[in-house]
Design an enzyme around this catalytic site. Sequence first.
Site, PDB file in Angstrom:
ATOM      1  N   HIS A 357       0.802  -1.225   0.000  1.00  0.00           N
ATOM      2  CA  HIS A 357       0.000   0.000   0.000  1.00  0.00           C
ATOM      3  C   HIS A 357       0.827   1.264   0.000  1.00  0.00           C
ATOM      4  CE1 HIS A 357      -3.942  -1.935   0.837  1.00  0.00           C
ATOM      5  NE2 HIS A 357      -3.199  -2.824   1.454  1.00  0.00           N
ATOM      6  N   LYS A 538      -8.617  13.546   4.702  1.00  0.00           N
ATOM      7  CA  LYS A 538      -7.712  12.403   4.695  1.00  0.00           C
ATOM      8  C   LYS A 538      -6.715  12.630   5.823  1.00  0.00           C
ATOM      9  CE  LYS A 538      -6.758  13.630   0.332  1.00  0.00           C
ATOM     10  NZ  LYS A 538      -6.903  12.436  -0.483  1.00  0.00           N
ATOM     11  N   ARG A 539      -5.912  11.624   6.147  1.00  0.00           N
ATOM     12  CA  ARG A 539      -4.885  11.845   7.148  1.00  0.00           C
ATOM     13  C   ARG A 539      -4.001  13.016   6.743  1.00  0.00           C
ATOM     14  NH1 ARG A 539      -4.449   7.906  11.340  1.00  0.00           N
ATOM     15  NH2 ARG A 539      -2.537   8.976  11.903  1.00  0.00           N
ATOM     16  N   LYS A 544       0.489  14.445   1.106  1.00  0.00           N
ATOM     17  CA  LYS A 544      -0.874  14.733   0.644  1.00  0.00           C
ATOM     18  C   LYS A 544      -1.089  16.230   0.415  1.00  0.00           C
ATOM     19  CE  LYS A 544      -2.673  10.680   3.164  1.00  0.00           C
ATOM     20  NZ  LYS A 544      -3.375   9.808   2.188  1.00  0.00           N
ATOM     21  N   THR A 646      -8.699   6.304  -1.995  1.00  0.00           N
ATOM     22  CA  THR A 646     -10.037   5.712  -2.167  1.00  0.00           C
ATOM     23  C   THR A 646     -11.093   6.786  -1.917  1.00  0.00           C
ATOM     24  OG1 THR A 646      -9.799   4.910   0.094  1.00  0.00           O
ATOM     25  CG2 THR A 646      -9.506   3.308  -1.663  1.00  0.00           C
ATOM     26  N   LYS A 650     -14.824   7.844  -3.790  1.00  0.00           N
ATOM     27  CA  LYS A 650     -16.095   8.117  -3.108  1.00  0.00           C
ATOM     28  C   LYS A 650     -16.671   9.447  -3.567  1.00  0.00           C
ATOM     29  CE  LYS A 650     -14.163   5.559   0.741  1.00  0.00           C
ATOM     30  NZ  LYS A 650     -13.323   5.681   1.950  1.00  0.00           N
TER      31      LYS A 650
HETATM   32  C1  26Q Z   1       3.619   0.521  10.072  1.00  0.00           C
HETATM   33  C2  26Q Z   1       4.570   0.241  11.033  1.00  0.00           C
HETATM   34  C3  26Q Z   1       4.446   0.724  12.324  1.00  0.00           C
HETATM   35  C4  26Q Z   1       3.334   1.495  12.633  1.00  0.00           C
HETATM   36  C5  26Q Z   1       2.375   1.773  11.676  1.00  0.00           C
HETATM   37  C6  26Q Z   1       2.516   1.290  10.381  1.00  0.00           C
HETATM   38  C7  26Q Z   1       1.497   1.606   9.366  1.00  0.00           C
HETATM   39  C8  26Q Z   1       0.162   1.635   9.687  1.00  0.00           C
HETATM   40  C9  26Q Z   1      -0.777   1.964   8.736  1.00  0.00           C
HETATM   41  C10 26Q Z   1       1.880   1.864   8.060  1.00  0.00           C
HETATM   42  C11 26Q Z   1       0.926   2.186   7.098  1.00  0.00           C
HETATM   43  C12 26Q Z   1      -0.412   2.230   7.430  1.00  0.00           C
HETATM   44  C13 26Q Z   1      -1.456   2.574   6.490  1.00  0.00           C
HETATM   45  C14 26Q Z   1      -1.240   2.861   5.227  1.00  0.00           C
HETATM   46  C15 26Q Z   1      -2.327   3.285   4.332  1.00  0.00           C
HETATM   47  O1  26Q Z   1      -3.431   3.552   4.749  1.00  0.00           O
HETATM   48  N1  26Q Z   1      -2.053   3.341   3.036  1.00  0.00           N
HETATM   49  C16 26Q Z   1      -3.076   3.754   2.091  1.00  0.00           C
HETATM   50  O2  26Q Z   1      -3.723   2.580   1.611  1.00  0.00           O
HETATM   51  C17 26Q Z   1      -4.835   2.915   0.810  1.00  0.00           C
HETATM   52  C18 26Q Z   1      -5.530   1.620   0.435  1.00  0.00           C
HETATM   53  O3  26Q Z   1      -4.768   0.908  -0.480  1.00  0.00           O
HETATM   54  C19 26Q Z   1      -4.398   3.697  -0.421  1.00  0.00           C
HETATM   55  O4  26Q Z   1      -5.539   4.085  -1.127  1.00  0.00           O
HETATM   56  C20 26Q Z   1      -3.608   4.923  -0.008  1.00  0.00           C
HETATM   57  O5  26Q Z   1      -3.074   5.556  -1.155  1.00  0.00           O
HETATM   58  C21 26Q Z   1      -2.475   4.510   0.929  1.00  0.00           C
HETATM   59  O6  26Q Z   1      -1.794   5.666   1.411  1.00  0.00           O
END
Ligand code: 26Q
Length: 804
Positions: A357, A538-539, A544, A646, A650
């Site tokens: 991702h 979004k976050r 972003k 995503t 929407k």
């Molecule tokens: C990893 C290690 C330690 C702590 C946290 C994490 C961690 C947690 C969550 C790393 C990444 C995430 C989340 C990532 C994320 O939401 N990515 C998004 O995924 C969506 C679905 O595929 C995409 O549409 C977005 O582009 C992408 O940013």
Amino acid sequence: MTEKNMRDFNDTGSLAGAIDFHLANTVGKTPDAASTTDWRLALSRAVRDKLIDPWFEATRRTYAQDNKRVYYLSMEFLLGRILQDAVNNLGLEDAARSALASHGVDFADVVCDEPDAALGNGGLGRLAACFLDSLSCLGIPAYGYGIRYAHGLFQQSFEDGRQVEMAEGWLRQQHNWEFERAECLYDIGFGGEVNETGGNAIWTPTDVVSAQAYDTPVPGWRAGWTNTLRLWSAKPKKIFDLEPFNRGEYMEAAAPEVLAETISRVLYPDDSTEIGKALRLKQEYFFTAASLQDLLRRFLTHNGDLRALPSKVAIQMNDTHPAIAGPELIRLLIDTHGFDFDDAFGIAQGTLNYTNHTLLPEALEAWDTRLMADTLPRHMQLIERIDARLSKDAAAAKATARIVEDNKVNMGTLAFACANRVNGVSALHTDLMKQTVFSDLHQVYPERILNQTNGVTPRRWLHGCNRGLRDLLNETIGTDWVCDLEQLEKIAPLADDADFRARFMQVKQDNKQMLTSWVKDRMGIEISPDAMFDVQIKRIHEYKRQLMNALETAALANAIRRDPDADWTPRVKIFGGKAAPAYLDAKNIIRLINDIAVSINSDPVIGDRLKVLYPPNYNVSMAEILIPATDLSEQISTAGKEASGTGNMKFALNGAVTVGTLDGANVEIRDHVGDDNIYIFGMTAEEVEAARAGYDTQAYIDQSPILKEVIDQIREGVYSPGEPTRHWPVLEKLLRDDYFMVAADFDAYWAAQRQVDKGFADKDAWARMAVLNTAHSGWFSSDRTIQGYADAIWGVASLAGESK
Ligand code: 26Q
């Protein structure tokens, strides 16, 4: 669903009776004493009851047919509210509304009383939730596996413009949707050592906790199929140590419980920064190991031979968070079931798949080998063996690819090496995977990477959240679009029909009116529903580029102040999103946006021409209010950085027009809605990389008087009059390291926004664009995505509608 069930479902009387029954017998209240929450709990129970038969039926069919099953392993499931979704899926809305109304209770109030199940950070977790919905809608036998966090994503408030975090507590109220499985427990070990006896490795962990299952039924459309989301909660293995308690040492007596339960206590709030925390690794192993034990037990009750695992089980790893599944499955096959390494590896690799991702280096998980060896010593041994295998394959392909490097275990490489298929989440992202982070691995295993562009569930993100548009569509093209979203194409010709355009835009206007009231109630700010609603939710992350949006907002305010009587297109800019608590640069951007909002909203010269809103605590439920009321969707990440997005889908589905870069799935949105119906600006991913050499932020600022003015104002403290230096850190970062190229893209963004102004002023032309965005967004259904996974990755078929 059987005919009898269908009758029950549509029977208003039966639902009303069930609500009354549960209010008395489950909640323990009389109607006159019942609060909104009491009604919600009663309705939830009544609705849940109706899920049970279809759920049992789907489970029975899954077992009877013994087809291949899908296991979706994800650290995050960002479900949002469950009640309204269940009511909609079951077609009970009218029945619920009238049953409650007969008690003088408002259905919408009851539905909105439910706290969001916020077991995720953002895109990745929400994608997992959309996938669960689509798996059930398509009738694919599947289980979601994750963690039952006691505390979901923190709640955000603003104090003096600054983000303040508070613990979230969704389980402090009764949670009606799950079934506790007190008997479904697995031991999960940590630490200790590995001893070899007679060629066998014996791992003796020092700490063992229990993983206990909680099951939530996931109904598909009209409950034609219902899957299970199984979330694990950590419990102490030993019930209670009476000895310290009897000595009066109450804290000591409680310590094992506290330690064990810490594992599933809280969701890590970082969505893309690798923080290397030992507890995070424990969480990852905890839920992965429990899930694998559970699915192997289920497999072995029907099948004797684990060699058949790849033909009966497909495991999807949602990012690298469950990547320890590779070594864990191999460990179970070798240490418990007696396979040799090569056979075990072959079975594991045939069963596992990995979705990537993100390509941002800071988000790629890598654990210290020391921490890994201390926490999971047997796994560390197996990782070394997997690595040795990989390096042999790599050498044969004249590539270099290693899992263990510089005393780190690279989890992306591990997941890739252990997977049958590896996928990206948009066409551009998958290409970049092949060219950049995974280029070596792609050379070694050229067949492994494939694309599955993300999608969103039309049940929640159109049918559920946009009643007006839902009704208009039902009236115009019938109801089949709900599970066959490409039917929306049928409204494309109606973009030329003035009457349809008017009805479509009336729906948008009604949604904007509702949002206007919501804003007034929540924030005490008056906005005009005739202005363009321009939304970025979004976050908060530098890539972003909320900062670019904020700077453009301030620049627009300057332009309005200079010439207030010009023909401005009134705008309401809405920001929403949380920053990871430790991500200081993102928090500084939040404060700047809030300060810019105060300055603009209080300026009588600007008036209704521009308003800026940042409602706190953006979450799934807030998205459901904002998206249907949006005219302009901001998707402005630095090209090459947003894997897919995503939210972009929407918005388009709900008739918003996008202003965006050629990043992630924006590229495919442009391909579907057409160049004329989207505002694309800025550098491409290739141009971004080319611009890195010799990049000079100051030079871009000097070339752009519009940007320069805003930067100077921020420096002078125009947006923080009491404290002129307040926002210097933002400027300092921008000037020192504008890695995401805000300055380079600013003028193109400004120009695109002025085109948007013109576009919105032409009401007819805008209405056409809005209609065509909805019409051409059908491809972005997560049903299409899941069908893609089913065909190209899992090799599974639907069981819904098959003979029993
Ligand atoms: C990893 C290690 C330690 C702590 C946290 C994490 C961690 C947690 C969550 C790393 C990444 C995430 C989340 C990532 C994320 O939401 N990515 C998004 O995924 C969506 C679905 O595929 C995409 O549409 C977005 O582009 C992408 O940013």
